[in-house]
Design a protein around this motif. Structure first.
Motif, short mmCIF file in Angstrom:
data_model
loop_
_atom_site.label_atom_id
_atom_site.label_comp_id
_atom_site.label_asym_id
_atom_site.label_seq_id
_atom_site.Cartn_x
_atom_site.Cartn_y
_atom_site.Cartn_z
N VAL A 160 0.85 -1.20 0.00
CA VAL A 160 0.00 0.00 0.00
C VAL A 160 0.88 1.24 0.00
O VAL A 160 1.85 1.33 0.76
CB VAL A 160 -0.91 0.00 1.25
N GLN A 161 0.54 2.19 -0.85
CA GLN A 161 1.33 3.42 -0.92
C GLN A 161 0.52 4.68 -0.64
O GLN A 161 1.06 5.77 -0.50
CB GLN A 161 1.99 3.54 -2.30
N VAL A 162 -0.79 4.52 -0.62
CA VAL A 162 -1.63 5.70 -0.45
C VAL A 162 -2.66 5.45 0.65
O VAL A 162 -3.24 4.38 0.73
CB VAL A 162 -2.39 6.03 -1.76
N GLN A 163 -2.87 6.48 1.47
CA GLN A 163 -4.00 6.43 2.40
C GLN A 163 -4.96 7.57 2.08
O GLN A 163 -4.55 8.71 1.83
CB GLN A 163 -3.55 6.53 3.86
N LEU A 164 -6.22 7.22 2.11
CA LEU A 164 -7.29 8.15 1.75
C LEU A 164 -8.21 8.25 2.96
O LEU A 164 -8.42 7.27 3.67
CB LEU A 164 -8.02 7.51 0.57
N GLY A 165 -8.77 9.45 3.17
CA GLY A 165 -9.69 9.58 4.30
C GLY A 165 -10.45 10.88 4.22
O GLY A 165 -10.22 11.71 3.33
N GLY A 166 -11.35 11.08 5.15
CA GLY A 166 -12.10 12.33 5.24
C GLY A 166 -11.17 13.46 5.66
O GLY A 166 -10.03 13.21 6.10
N ALA A 167 -11.63 14.69 5.52
CA ALA A 167 -10.79 15.85 5.83
C ALA A 167 -10.25 15.77 7.26
O ALA A 167 -9.12 16.16 7.52
CB ALA A 167 -11.60 17.14 5.64
N ASP A 168 -11.04 15.21 8.17
CA ASP A 168 -10.59 15.16 9.56
C ASP A 168 -9.47 14.15 9.78
O ASP A 168 -8.91 14.06 10.87
CB ASP A 168 -11.78 14.84 10.48
N GLN A 169 -9.13 13.39 8.77
CA GLN A 169 -8.07 12.38 8.91
C GLN A 169 -6.68 12.89 8.51
O GLN A 169 -5.70 12.15 8.58
CB GLN A 169 -8.42 11.12 8.10
N TRP A 170 -6.62 14.14 8.09
CA TRP A 170 -5.35 14.68 7.60
C TRP A 170 -4.20 14.50 8.61
O TRP A 170 -3.11 14.05 8.25
CB TRP A 170 -5.52 16.16 7.23
N GLY A 171 -4.47 14.83 9.84
CA GLY A 171 -3.43 14.70 10.88
C GLY A 171 -2.94 13.27 11.02
O GLY A 171 -1.73 13.01 11.06
N ILE A 223 -10.51 14.05 1.52
CA ILE A 223 -11.71 14.45 0.79
C ILE A 223 -12.39 15.58 1.56
O ILE A 223 -12.44 15.52 2.79
CB ILE A 223 -12.67 13.24 0.73
N PRO A 224 -12.91 16.59 0.88
CA PRO A 224 -13.54 17.68 1.63
C PRO A 224 -14.77 17.22 2.41
O PRO A 224 -15.44 16.26 2.02
CB PRO A 224 -13.98 18.68 0.55
N LEU A 225 -15.03 17.91 3.49
CA LEU A 225 -16.25 17.68 4.24
C LEU A 225 -17.43 18.10 3.35
O LEU A 225 -17.40 19.17 2.74
CB LEU A 225 -16.21 18.56 5.49
N LEU A 226 -18.41 17.26 3.26
CA LEU A 226 -19.53 17.57 2.38
C LEU A 226 -20.60 18.32 3.16
O LEU A 226 -21.12 17.84 4.16
CB LEU A 226 -20.09 16.25 1.82
N LEU A 227 -20.91 19.52 2.67
CA LEU A 227 -21.96 20.32 3.31
C LEU A 227 -23.11 20.50 2.35
O LEU A 227 -22.93 20.48 1.14
CB LEU A 227 -21.42 21.71 3.69
N LYS A 228 -24.30 20.72 2.90
CA LYS A 228 -25.44 21.02 2.04
C LYS A 228 -25.40 22.51 1.68
O LYS A 228 -24.72 23.30 2.34
CB LYS A 228 -26.74 20.72 2.79
N ALA A 229 -26.14 22.86 0.64
CA ALA A 229 -26.14 24.25 0.20
C ALA A 229 -26.60 25.18 1.33
O ALA A 229 -26.17 26.33 1.41
CB ALA A 229 -27.04 24.42 -1.02
N ASP A 230 -27.44 24.68 2.22
CA ASP A 230 -27.89 25.54 3.33
C ASP A 230 -26.89 25.56 4.49
O ASP A 230 -27.18 26.10 5.55
CB ASP A 230 -29.28 25.10 3.81
N GLY A 231 -25.73 24.97 4.29
CA GLY A 231 -24.67 25.07 5.29
C GLY A 231 -24.69 23.97 6.34
O GLY A 231 -23.76 23.83 7.11
N THR A 232 -25.75 23.17 6.38
CA THR A 232 -25.81 22.13 7.40
C THR A 232 -25.10 20.87 6.91
O THR A 232 -24.75 20.75 5.74
CB THR A 232 -27.27 21.77 7.77
N LYS A 233 -24.92 19.94 7.84
CA LYS A 233 -24.14 18.75 7.54
C LYS A 233 -24.90 17.81 6.62
O LYS A 233 -26.09 17.57 6.80
CB LYS A 233 -23.84 18.05 8.87
N PHE A 234 -24.19 17.27 5.67
CA PHE A 234 -24.79 16.30 4.76
C PHE A 234 -25.06 15.00 5.49
O PHE A 234 -24.30 14.60 6.37
CB PHE A 234 -23.83 16.04 3.60
N GLY A 235 -26.13 14.31 5.09
CA GLY A 235 -26.25 12.92 5.49
C GLY A 235 -27.29 12.59 6.53
O GLY A 235 -27.50 11.44 6.85
N LYS A 236 -27.94 13.61 7.08
CA LYS A 236 -28.95 13.32 8.09
C LYS A 236 -30.34 13.46 7.45
O LYS A 236 -30.55 14.31 6.62
CB LYS A 236 -28.86 14.33 9.24
#
Ligand SMILES: N[C@@H](Cc1ccc(O)cc1)C(=O)O
Length: 418
Positions: A183-194, A218-231
């Protein structure tokens, strides 16, 4: 267009440790790339799906995906994105969740070629304390660790030594996978950068500064109204069909806002640039048709639950829309009416006015009930009933299990027969 160009077009790249290096690598060979998930629950939700959809794109582009189920890290708990200390899970919970997640991953990655699922418990649990401190601890600078956003943001509230150590464990994973799984690459959500950069740093220290390893978020996905995606109103949208039925899943996607739907098509479907451009045009010229939303719902539901689930969801939606629910199977009713007002009724046949007022409280009064019936506003089991003397026989339809009533165009009620 290589995979990185494609991800860029999809809006799916947040940070990269070395764009040039990674770009060269993905053009040269089939690259081993990993995403980890901690078994903090017994199902993924659609927020988890984001990095795994990207991992899937790498798989489809001929690269080699490795999925890490965090049986070891999940026993510790990632402080990333958490405002306060986590409660430790029991090891039984971790194991139970780990099994469920493994099953879901097999479904997502199983159809399209090779992939691996590994569990970091297998190597992390074998490390002795002295080995950990001598072989790894020595390579981590506490100042650097404290400066990682994940830890820095927690210093005021406090963070235990256990969670503080998490980044070292995730780094050990990356090193292990680099050494043993190509494995040469790790991928994750924006909060995984650290955590990810902590891993590339470790590998560079032990394998040499020229070791070819890369991180990508990967960027955090937000809805157009600024709230969190996925709920949805019911909370998370789960991949487990017992928690979120495929119909509810489909509904979640079809109800997305015009301002969000194109971004979601790029993130969550395998449609290409020209297909998505065409749908974007439809959103502009004929938004009322909601073609982009329908396509989004179809594609994601099929990917997660299969073709038949899409057909069922569409069958249920069409029946609920037209009002003629008479053709629905009892299984479809269970799915489609999960969140509708539900009452219990007895199996004895009853005069419709009494049924609507006394038995189900759908109507507030006899007068109102009669008026609605005469006006054609009441449907029973999909059929309009305009006769105030009609008798409702709960045994008549749906295996005697349900009576479905509709008042007006939208208000459905499910009466469960006792
Ligand atoms: N820390 C990741 C999960 C993970 C676990 C182990 C890894 O090696 C990588 C990632 C998360 O919470 O999302």
């Amino acid at each position: 267009m290589n995979i990185l160009d494609e991800l860029k077009w999809r809006g799916a790249i947040n940070q990269e440790t070395d764009h040039e290096g990674l770009n060269k690598l993905v053009d040269q060979k089939s690259v081993g790339i990993y995403v980890g998930i901690d078994p903090t629950g017994d199902s993924m939700h659609i927020g988890h799906l984001i990095p795994f959809m990207i991992l899937k794109r790498f798989q489809l582009a001929g690269h080699h995906p490795v999925i890490v189920i965090g049986g070891g890290t999940g026993a510790i708990g990632d402080p990333s994105g958490k405002k306060s200390e986590r409660v430790l899970q029991t090891m039984d919970q971790v194991k139970h969740n780990q099994k469920a997640l493994t099953g879901q991953m097999e479904k997502l990655f199983g159809q399209d070629g090779k992939f691996e699922i590994v569990n970091n418990y297998d190597w992390l649990s074998k490390l002795s304390l002295l080995e950990f401190l001598r072989d790894y601890g020595k390579l981590f600078n506490v100042n650097t660790m404290l400066n990682k956003e994940i830890v820095a943001s927690r210093l005021e509230v406090g963070i235990s030594y256990t969670e503080f150590t998490y980044q070292i464990l995730q780094s050990i994973d990356f090193l292990h996978l680099y050494r043993h799984h190509d494995v040469q690459v790790q991928l994750g959500g924006a909060d995984q950068w650290g955590n990810i950069t902590s891993g590339t740093d470790l590998i560079h220290k032990v394998e040499g500064a020229d070791a070819k390893v890369y991180g990508l978020t990967i960027p955090l996905l937000l809805k157009a109204d600024g709230t969190k995606f996925g709920k949805s109103e019911g909370g998370n949208v789960w991949l487990d069909p017992e928690k979120t039925t495929p119909y509810e899943f489909y509904q979640f996607w079809i109800n997305q806002d015009d301002r969000d739907v194109i971004r979601y098509l790029k993130y969550f479907t395998f449609l290409n640039q020209s297909q998505i451009a065409e749908l974007a045009k439809k959103v502009e010229t004929q938004p009322e048709k909601r073609e982009a939303q329908r396509r989004l719902a179809e594609e994601v539901t099929e990917f997660v639950h299969g073709k038949q689930a899409v057909e069922q969801a569409e069958h249920i939606s069409a029946a609920l829309f037209s009002g003629d629910v008479s053709e629905l199977t009892t299984a479809e009713i269970e799915q489609g009416f999960k969140n509708m007002p539900t009452v219990e009724v007895s199996a004895a046949p009853l005069d419709i006015v009494q049924w609507l007022v006394d038995a189900t409280k759908i109507e507030p009064s006899r007068r109102q009930a009669r008026e609605d019936i005469k006006n054609g506003a009441i449907r029973i089991n999909g059929q309009k009933v305009q006769d105030v003397d009609f008798v409702i026989d709960p045994a008549a339809k749906f295996d005697g299990k349900f009576v479905i009533a509709r008042r007006g165009k939208k208000h459905y009620y499910l009466a469960r027969v006792k």
